[in-house]
Design a protein around this motif. Sequence first.
Motif, PDB file in Angstrom:
ATOM      1  N   LEU A   1       0.831  -1.196   0.000  1.00 28.92           N
ATOM      2  CA  LEU A   1       0.000   0.000   0.000  1.00 28.92           C
ATOM      3  C   LEU A   1       0.872   1.254   0.000  1.00 28.92           C
ATOM      4  O   LEU A   1       0.550   2.256  -0.656  1.00 28.92           O
ATOM      5  CB  LEU A   1      -0.934  -0.026   1.207  1.00 28.92           C
ATOM      6  CG  LEU A   1      -2.261   0.722   1.088  1.00 28.92           C
ATOM      7  CD1 LEU A   1      -3.025   0.279  -0.142  1.00 28.92           C
ATOM      8  CD2 LEU A   1      -3.106   0.508   2.339  1.00 28.92           C
ATOM      9  N   ASP A   2       1.976   1.210   0.738  1.00 29.62           N
ATOM     10  CA  ASP A   2       2.906   2.353   0.762  1.00 29.62           C
ATOM     11  C   ASP A   2       3.356   2.731  -0.650  1.00 29.62           C
ATOM     12  O   ASP A   2       3.288   3.889  -1.074  1.00 29.62           O
ATOM     13  CB  ASP A   2       4.148   1.989   1.592  1.00 29.62           C
ATOM     14  CG  ASP A   2       3.952   2.303   3.061  1.00 29.62           C
ATOM     15  OD1 ASP A   2       3.039   3.073   3.373  1.00 29.62           O
ATOM     16  OD2 ASP A   2       4.712   1.763   3.880  1.00 29.62           O
TER      17      ASP A   2
ATOM     18  N   VAL B   1       0.435   4.011  -2.980  1.00 26.82           N
ATOM     19  CA  VAL B   1       0.000   5.373  -2.668  1.00 26.82           C
ATOM     20  C   VAL B   1       1.006   6.377  -3.224  1.00 26.82           C
ATOM     21  O   VAL B   1       0.632   7.391  -3.839  1.00 26.82           O
ATOM     22  CB  VAL B   1      -0.172   5.555  -1.140  1.00 26.82           C
ATOM     23  CG1 VAL B   1      -0.336   7.034  -0.793  1.00 26.82           C
ATOM     24  CG2 VAL B   1      -1.374   4.757  -0.649  1.00 26.82           C
TER      25      VAL B   1
ATOM     26  N   ALA C   1       1.099   9.984   4.479  1.00 22.78           N
ATOM     27  CA  ALA C   1       0.625   8.599   4.364  1.00 22.78           C
ATOM     28  C   ALA C   1       1.251   7.717   5.433  1.00 22.78           C
ATOM     29  O   ALA C   1       2.464   7.757   5.650  1.00 22.78           O
ATOM     30  CB  ALA C   1       0.946   8.046   2.979  1.00 22.78           C
ATOM     31  N   GLU C   2       0.414   6.960   6.118  1.00 26.99           N
ATOM     32  CA  GLU C   2       0.862   5.928   7.059  1.00 26.99           C
ATOM     33  C   GLU C   2       0.138   4.638   6.661  1.00 26.99           C
ATOM     34  O   GLU C   2      -0.932   4.319   7.182  1.00 26.99           O
ATOM     35  CB  GLU C   2       0.535   6.328   8.496  1.00 26.99           C
ATOM     36  CG  GLU C   2       1.301   7.553   8.970  1.00 26.99           C
ATOM     37  CD  GLU C   2       1.003   7.888  10.424  1.00 26.99           C
ATOM     38  OE1 GLU C   2       0.304   7.081  11.088  1.00 26.99           O
ATOM     39  OE2 GLU C   2       1.468   8.936  10.892  1.00 26.99           O
ATOM     40  N   THR C   3       0.726   3.947   5.713  1.00 31.64           N
ATOM     41  CA  THR C   3       0.054   2.788   5.117  1.00 31.64           C
ATOM     42  C   THR C   3       1.004   1.607   5.052  1.00 31.64           C
ATOM     43  O   THR C   3       1.213   1.009   3.999  1.00 31.64           O
ATOM     44  CB  THR C   3      -0.453   3.133   3.716  1.00 31.64           C
ATOM     45  OG1 THR C   3       0.613   3.747   2.968  1.00 31.64           O
ATOM     46  CG2 THR C   3      -1.629   4.081   3.777  1.00 31.64           C
TER      47      THR C   3
ATOM     48  N   VAL D   1      -3.540   9.650   4.040  1.00 31.57           N
ATOM     49  CA  VAL D   1      -3.962   8.267   3.768  1.00 31.57           C
ATOM     50  C   VAL D   1      -3.491   7.406   4.939  1.00 31.57           C
ATOM     51  O   VAL D   1      -2.340   7.519   5.370  1.00 31.57           O
ATOM     52  CB  VAL D   1      -3.366   7.731   2.448  1.00 31.57           C
ATOM     53  CG1 VAL D   1      -3.905   6.329   2.149  1.00 31.57           C
ATOM     54  CG2 VAL D   1      -3.652   8.672   1.295  1.00 31.57           C
ATOM     55  N   GLY D   2      -4.363   6.572   5.450  1.00 30.71           N
ATOM     56  CA  GLY D   2      -3.982   5.728   6.581  1.00 30.71           C
ATOM     57  C   GLY D   2      -4.886   4.516   6.698  1.00 30.71           C
ATOM     58  O   GLY D   2      -5.857   4.344   5.962  1.00 30.71           O
ATOM     59  N   LEU D   3      -4.566   3.646   7.662  1.00 26.46           N
ATOM     60  CA  LEU D   3      -5.328   2.423   7.906  1.00 26.46           C
ATOM     61  C   LEU D   3      -6.394   2.676   8.958  1.00 26.46           C
ATOM     62  O   LEU D   3      -6.181   3.444   9.903  1.00 26.46           O
ATOM     63  CB  LEU D   3      -4.398   1.297   8.374  1.00 26.46           C
ATOM     64  CG  LEU D   3      -3.188   0.989   7.484  1.00 26.46           C
ATOM     65  CD1 LEU D   3      -2.375  -0.156   8.079  1.00 26.46           C
ATOM     66  CD2 LEU D   3      -3.629   0.650   6.064  1.00 26.46           C
TER      67      LEU D   3
ATOM     68  N   PHE E   1      -8.938   1.130   4.716  1.00 28.26           N
ATOM     69  CA  PHE E   1      -8.100   2.323   4.780  1.00 28.26           C
ATOM     70  C   PHE E   1      -8.962   3.558   4.490  1.00 28.26           C
ATOM     71  O   PHE E   1     -10.126   3.444   4.100  1.00 28.26           O
ATOM     72  CB  PHE E   1      -6.939   2.238   3.786  1.00 28.26           C
ATOM     73  CG  PHE E   1      -7.370   2.011   2.361  1.00 28.26           C
ATOM     74  CD1 PHE E   1      -7.618   3.076   1.505  1.00 28.26           C
ATOM     75  CD2 PHE E   1      -7.536   0.723   1.870  1.00 28.26           C
ATOM     76  CE1 PHE E   1      -8.014   2.875   0.189  1.00 28.26           C
ATOM     77  CE2 PHE E   1      -7.930   0.512   0.548  1.00 28.26           C
ATOM     78  CZ  PHE E   1      -8.171   1.591  -0.287  1.00 28.26           C
TER      79      PHE E   1
ATOM     80  N   LEU F   1      -6.070  -6.796   4.550  1.00 29.00           N
ATOM     81  CA  LEU F   1      -4.799  -6.134   4.845  1.00 29.00           C
ATOM     82  C   LEU F   1      -3.948  -7.013   5.738  1.00 29.00           C
ATOM     83  O   LEU F   1      -4.445  -7.708   6.622  1.00 29.00           O
ATOM     84  CB  LEU F   1      -5.053  -4.800   5.556  1.00 29.00           C
ATOM     85  CG  LEU F   1      -5.841  -3.730   4.786  1.00 29.00           C
ATOM     86  CD1 LEU F   1      -6.166  -2.571   5.709  1.00 29.00           C
ATOM     87  CD2 LEU F   1      -5.043  -3.251   3.594  1.00 29.00           C
TER      88      LEU F   1
END
Length: 484
Positions: free
Chosen positions: A346-347, A350, A366-368, A402-404, A411, A476
């Motif tokens: 996902l990182d 994104v 972003a924390e993905t 963007v995050g979980l 997400f 995930l």
Amino acid sequence: MNATSQTRIAPGSEIRILHVDDEPDFARMVAGNLEREDDRFSTQWTTDPEEVAEIVASEAVDCVLSDYAMPELTGLDVLGEVRAVDPEIPFILFTDTGSETIASDAISAGISDYVIKKTVKEQYGLLATKITTHVERRRAEAVASRTRQQLHELTENTNDVLFIFSADWDELEYINSRYEELFDRSVASLRENPTTFLEPVHPDDVDDLETAMGRAANGSSQQVEYRIQADSNKWVESHAEPIFDETGTVVRVAGFTHEITERKQRELELRAKNERLERFASIVSHDLRNPLSVADGYLELAREEADSDHLETVARALDRMETLISELLVLAREGQEVTETKSVSLDKLVLSSWNNIDQQHASLQAETNALIQADEIRLGQVFENLFRNAIEHGGDAVTISVGLLDDESGFYVENDGDPIPDDKQDQIFETGFTTNEQGTGFGLAIIKRIVNAHGWEIDLADGQDGVRFEITGAELTDQTNTPD
């Protein structure tokens, strides 16, 4: 009637004995000796043989112990009355009458056992053993009968065909009656010749089914879809599981079959719909883009001959038409079901989606740190469209995050732009809806189609400052310890 037992132990282990003898002192002594032999025994006694059947009918009695020669009735008379109430209750004659004729009559009458009274105490150990044996056998038979009944009710009240075959599929060990309805064949005919199992199957599907049966026989779980020949429109799905012995050898194959006709019809309808969309997309691409290219070419010629603001208006209109056509094509295609997915970082997705757009002065947080099962290209379009939508409506300096989700069900993508008005929130995913005069109204509709095609859901979160979209239902996994 007198009761002598004071012993009470847990239900299910207690053995309740009713002893009938015309000698009260003897009956009392037997009760005491039996309870000393086994603390599970709870013994009551009576001197009236005529009330034994009534006691059995009204109270919980596990075993009747009866004398033979009594003034009113014989022990066999008591047996007849008791068995009329409970045909299976253990009944033991405990008598000092050792006649072979009486013993023969007792056996013919269906007595459970026959014990001669003796003066030695050892007789009570023998008597206790016989009582315990007969009672526990009856209880085991009752449990087995109840289990068989429950299994019968379970298997006969399901829409699935349940089956067990030998490992080589040559012997049918079990199948329920649902088989007759689904395959239009009798269970008796299949039991007589299990190799006819393939006869109702559509000829075009026999090879696939035989292959699956062979793999199950070799130890692999199988799932196969096929048609029933009697009605080529009827589809079924069979699951087969190999059963192994302690040496790892397949000894049986068990499984179930259920009808999937409605599902197959939906799949065929969806396939036909997708084919129509593909044809539509081709028509749009060819029949609209060709004249658009012609118009664009003549526009360039007109610019060479004259300089006019009207020509710039035409150019913007043609650009908008090209955008509309492009997004319409995406919209037509992206609703198709996602059939192949892979594990995607996902990182990385994104970041690559962010780099694919005109970011203007917007910023991304972003924390993905997770892996997601998805169609990488189509999920990338989701992020790109959400990023463009945020910049278009939130301003070129908007901050996008963007995050979980906390429950790890998916997400989110949010921005700190102006929130969507309450009266517009129910319309944002509708095709053609936009609050921007330059927008096509296809962006969020495309996003929703791609998300739904993955089997996920997208919703506008409530009570947020700015705009937050949450996508749920995604699979995930943490990639912290996953090598690149």
